[in-house]
Design a protein around this motif. Structure first.
Motif, PDB file in Angstrom:
ATOM      1  N   VAL A  14      76.074  40.363 -26.822  1.00 33.84           N
ATOM      2  CA  VAL A  14      76.656  42.182 -27.201  1.00 33.84           C
ATOM      3  C   VAL A  14      75.671  42.972 -27.730  1.00 33.84           C
ATOM      4  O   VAL A  14      75.335  42.808 -28.856  1.00 33.84           O
ATOM      5  CB  VAL A  14      77.804  41.792 -28.015  1.00 33.84           C
ATOM      6  CG1 VAL A  14      78.443  43.278 -28.205  1.00 33.84           C
ATOM      7  CG2 VAL A  14      78.804  40.942 -27.296  1.00 33.84           C
ATOM      8  N   THR A  15      75.191  44.112 -27.238  1.00 36.44           N
ATOM      9  CA  THR A  15      74.542  45.406 -27.770  1.00 36.44           C
ATOM     10  C   THR A  15      75.206  46.478 -27.589  1.00 36.44           C
ATOM     11  O   THR A  15      75.015  47.121 -26.246  1.00 36.44           O
ATOM     12  CB  THR A  15      73.230  45.303 -27.264  1.00 36.44           C
ATOM     13  OG1 THR A  15      72.717  43.910 -27.512  1.00 36.44           O
ATOM     14  CG2 THR A  15      72.396  46.270 -27.974  1.00 36.44           C
ATOM     15  N   LEU A  16      75.791  47.249 -28.459  1.00 35.60           N
ATOM     16  CA  LEU A  16      76.819  48.351 -28.172  1.00 35.60           C
ATOM     17  C   LEU A  16      75.843  49.759 -28.090  1.00 35.60           C
ATOM     18  O   LEU A  16      74.940  49.633 -28.732  1.00 35.60           O
ATOM     19  CB  LEU A  16      77.735  48.609 -29.292  1.00 35.60           C
ATOM     20  CG  LEU A  16      79.105  47.915 -28.854  1.00 35.60           C
ATOM     21  CD1 LEU A  16      79.866  47.924 -30.061  1.00 35.60           C
ATOM     22  CD2 LEU A  16      79.754  48.706 -27.890  1.00 35.60           C
ATOM     23  N   SER A  17      76.355  50.712 -27.521  1.00 31.12           N
ATOM     24  CA  SER A  17      76.052  52.181 -27.859  1.00 31.12           C
ATOM     25  C   SER A  17      76.651  52.411 -29.242  1.00 31.12           C
ATOM     26  O   SER A  17      77.823  52.237 -29.387  1.00 31.12           O
ATOM     27  CB  SER A  17      76.611  53.049 -26.800  1.00 31.12           C
ATOM     28  OG  SER A  17      77.992  53.056 -26.980  1.00 31.12           O
ATOM     29  N   GLN A  18      75.849  52.693 -30.274  1.00 32.79           N
ATOM     30  CA  GLN A  18      76.115  52.621 -31.756  1.00 32.79           C
ATOM     31  C   GLN A  18      76.963  53.633 -32.293  1.00 32.79           C
ATOM     32  O   GLN A  18      76.645  53.680 -33.397  1.00 32.79           O
ATOM     33  CB  GLN A  18      74.967  52.121 -32.395  1.00 32.79           C
ATOM     34  CG  GLN A  18      73.965  50.981 -31.487  1.00 32.79           C
ATOM     35  CD  GLN A  18      73.004  50.421 -32.461  1.00 32.79           C
ATOM     36  OE1 GLN A  18      72.608  51.092 -33.378  1.00 32.79           O
ATOM     37  NE2 GLN A  18      72.300  49.399 -31.948  1.00 32.79           N
ATOM     38  N   ALA A  19      77.634  54.233 -31.485  1.00 36.31           N
ATOM     39  CA  ALA A  19      78.279  55.320 -32.260  1.00 36.31           C
ATOM     40  C   ALA A  19      79.410  55.061 -33.083  1.00 36.31           C
ATOM     41  O   ALA A  19      79.247  54.989 -34.397  1.00 36.31           O
ATOM     42  CB  ALA A  19      79.079  56.123 -31.189  1.00 36.31           C
ATOM     43  N   GLN A  20      80.317  53.999 -32.916  1.00 35.30           N
ATOM     44  CA  GLN A  20      81.446  53.533 -33.686  1.00 35.30           C
ATOM     45  C   GLN A  20      81.330  52.026 -33.877  1.00 35.30           C
ATOM     46  O   GLN A  20      81.932  51.462 -34.543  1.00 35.30           O
ATOM     47  CB  GLN A  20      82.872  53.915 -33.375  1.00 35.30           C
ATOM     48  CG  GLN A  20      82.849  55.540 -33.623  1.00 35.30           C
ATOM     49  CD  GLN A  20      84.178  55.909 -33.029  1.00 35.30           C
ATOM     50  OE1 GLN A  20      85.125  55.060 -32.690  1.00 35.30           O
ATOM     51  NE2 GLN A  20      84.352  57.278 -33.024  1.00 35.30           N
TER      52      GLN A  20
ATOM     53  N   SER B  72      80.254  47.024 -25.970  1.00 37.02           N
ATOM     54  CA  SER B  72      79.662  46.001 -26.500  1.00 37.02           C
ATOM     55  C   SER B  72      78.174  45.542 -26.218  1.00 37.02           C
ATOM     56  O   SER B  72      78.161  45.925 -25.006  1.00 37.02           O
ATOM     57  CB  SER B  72      80.559  44.988 -26.623  1.00 37.02           C
ATOM     58  OG  SER B  72      81.784  45.253 -27.125  1.00 37.02           O
ATOM     59  N   SER B  73      77.483  44.917 -26.908  1.00 35.12           N
ATOM     60  CA  SER B  73      76.055  44.505 -26.229  1.00 35.12           C
ATOM     61  C   SER B  73      75.780  43.295 -27.036  1.00 35.12           C
ATOM     62  O   SER B  73      76.055  43.002 -28.240  1.00 35.12           O
ATOM     63  CB  SER B  73      75.219  45.638 -26.487  1.00 35.12           C
ATOM     64  OG  SER B  73      74.782  45.942 -27.607  1.00 35.12           O
TER      65      SER B  73
ATOM     66  N   GLU C 250      69.608  39.622 -22.920  1.00 34.74           N
ATOM     67  CA  GLU C 250      69.675  40.976 -23.178  1.00 34.74           C
ATOM     68  C   GLU C 250      70.966  41.476 -22.214  1.00 34.74           C
ATOM     69  O   GLU C 250      70.801  41.640 -20.910  1.00 34.74           O
ATOM     70  CB  GLU C 250      68.493  42.110 -23.224  1.00 34.74           C
ATOM     71  CG  GLU C 250      68.904  43.341 -23.630  1.00 34.74           C
ATOM     72  CD  GLU C 250      67.500  43.987 -23.790  1.00 34.74           C
ATOM     73  OE1 GLU C 250      67.528  45.406 -24.382  1.00 34.74           O
ATOM     74  OE2 GLU C 250      66.418  43.626 -23.782  1.00 34.74           O
ATOM     75  N   SER C 251      72.191  41.991 -22.766  1.00 36.38           N
ATOM     76  CA  SER C 251      72.982  42.458 -22.065  1.00 36.38           C
ATOM     77  C   SER C 251      72.849  43.777 -21.621  1.00 36.38           C
ATOM     78  O   SER C 251      72.044  44.504 -22.047  1.00 36.38           O
ATOM     79  CB  SER C 251      74.557  42.348 -22.925  1.00 36.38           C
ATOM     80  OG  SER C 251      74.408  43.338 -23.823  1.00 36.38           O
TER      81      SER C 251
END
Length: 194
Positions: free
Chosen positions: A17-23, A71-72, A110-111
């Protein structure tokens, strides 16, 4: 052969899981506490199964329960840490016949995306690099749970699985029956929020 495939699977699984890291919150996979596993299952000639795991890996993920599609996951697996509970078999799987761990010591995942398929479930896509080959895979994932632990940390846990065709990673299984040409990769990990 089995071990090479397992490693690939294990690597693919590890990067969950690797998200766009806003929240989104960032989590580190808890390998210290033995709360994470990269495992595989492959048929043994159609008569039984070989079960194995990779004991050394690292990674992390980003997760926001309010925006799960962002999610990432990313993960790196030490291929030479393969263990099938049989030392001679492990040595053969890690040899040039299969995983060739001396030339390809790491597997990585890497997701690239996540699609929800229901409450706490979804399909995680990403790039799994194994045995010098990178392919996109899709893994069925499930949120196990999340919350505070007795030591003041906040944790989230997930499990995922996928089938890997070993020929897609240039692992030659042609000397073995077709039932041995793919394996199931199974990953469980618990992350500690940073």
């Amino acid at each position: 052969m089995f071990k090479k495939t397992a490693i690939a699977a294990a690597l693919g699984a590890s990067a969950l899981v690797t998200l766009s890291q806003a929240q989104a919150a960032e989590y580190v996979i808890d390998t210290e506490g033995q709360h994470a596993f990269v495992q595989f299952k492959i048929s043994h000639l159609g008569y039984s199964y070989i079960l194995g795991d990779f004991e050394e890996f690292s990674g992390g993920f980003n997760y926001d329960p309010e925006n799960v599609t962002d999610s990432s996951v990313n993960m790196t697996v030490d291929v030479s840490s393969l263990d099938t509970n049989h030392a001679e078999r492990d040595k053969h799987i890690l040899s040039g016949d299969f995983l060739d761990a001396s030339q390809y010591p790491e597997a990585t995942f890497e997701s690239t995306g996540f699609e929800s398929t229901g409450e706490g479930q979804g399909k995680l896509t990403g790039n799994l690099a194994l045995h010098g080959v990178t392919n996109e895979i899709t893994m069925d994932v499930k949120h196990i749970g999340g919350g505070e632990d007795p030591w003041g940390n906040y944790r989230q846990g997930f499990e995922g699985s996928t089938m890997l065709d070993l020929s897609n990673y240039d692992i030659d299984m042609s000397k073995f029956p077709p039932v041995m040409h793919e394996l199931e990769l199974y990953v469980v990990f618990e992350g500690i929020r940073q």
